[in-house]
Design a protein around this motif. Sequence first.
Motif, PDB file in Angstrom:
ATOM      1  N   GLU A  10       0.830  -1.209   0.000  1.00 17.62           N
ATOM      2  CA  GLU A  10       0.000   0.000   0.000  1.00 17.62           C
ATOM      3  C   GLU A  10       0.863   1.259   0.000  1.00 17.62           C
ATOM      4  N   ASP A  13       2.691   1.450  -3.437  1.00 20.28           N
ATOM      5  CA  ASP A  13       1.738   1.817  -4.498  1.00 20.28           C
ATOM      6  C   ASP A  13       1.532   3.328  -4.540  1.00 20.28           C
ATOM      7  N   ARG A  14       1.392   3.933  -3.384  1.00 16.33           N
ATOM      8  CA  ARG A  14       1.187   5.386  -3.327  1.00 16.33           C
ATOM      9  C   ARG A  14       2.434   6.136  -3.791  1.00 16.33           C
ATOM     10  N   TRP A  18       2.394   8.554  -6.984  1.00 14.33           N
ATOM     11  CA  TRP A  18       2.580   9.987  -6.779  1.00 14.33           C
ATOM     12  C   TRP A  18       3.869  10.507  -7.409  1.00 14.33           C
ATOM     13  N   THR A  22       7.390  11.951  -0.385  1.00 10.40           N
ATOM     14  CA  THR A  22       6.142  12.022   0.369  1.00 10.40           C
ATOM     15  C   THR A  22       6.399  11.790   1.853  1.00 10.40           C
ATOM     16  N   ILE A  27       0.827   9.695   3.432  1.00  8.03           N
ATOM     17  CA  ILE A  27       0.487   8.288   3.174  1.00  8.03           C
ATOM     18  C   ILE A  27      -0.622   7.838   4.113  1.00  8.03           C
ATOM     19  N   ASP A  30      -4.007   9.280   3.184  1.00  7.22           N
ATOM     20  CA  ASP A  30      -4.588   8.639   2.009  1.00  7.22           C
ATOM     21  C   ASP A  30      -5.116   7.245   2.331  1.00  7.22           C
ATOM     22  N   ILE A  31      -4.349   6.459   3.071  1.00  8.12           N
ATOM     23  CA  ILE A  31      -4.816   5.120   3.447  1.00  8.12           C
ATOM     24  C   ILE A  31      -6.069   5.224   4.302  1.00  8.12           C
TER      25      ILE A  31
END
Length: 122
Positions: A10, A13-14, A18, A22, A27, A30-31
């Motif tokens: 996860e 993936d972000r 992006w 970050t 993160i 968003d999760i």
Amino acid sequence: MRRLGELEAEIMDRLWAWQRPTTVREIVDDINEHRPVAYTTVMTVASILYNKGWLLRAKEGRAWMYSPVRSREEYTAALMEDALGTSEDRSAALAHFVEQMGPEEVSALRKALRAAGRRTQA
């Protein structure tokens, strides 16, 4: 290379999507739009990914900025290489893999093989 765990995937993936450094806060936020997760949990897993060599990090103010070391495609290629390595007959495994490909994938494979051939000749 082992597959990424659920939270590791996860996070990666972000970062891959992006395509910029970050913070853990970004993160987590968003999760949390999809499921609850604690900041400390994501911070710990990001640190583990850093220690495993999957992430780069740089201090910006008080926060760490994380970015991936490898692209998603490089990660996928490494998984494919590992899977292929489990076969006693790599040629047969490759043949079975190619048989499952659609026309667009076969075309992309041909293009990649031509490019790889040019690199080895140079």
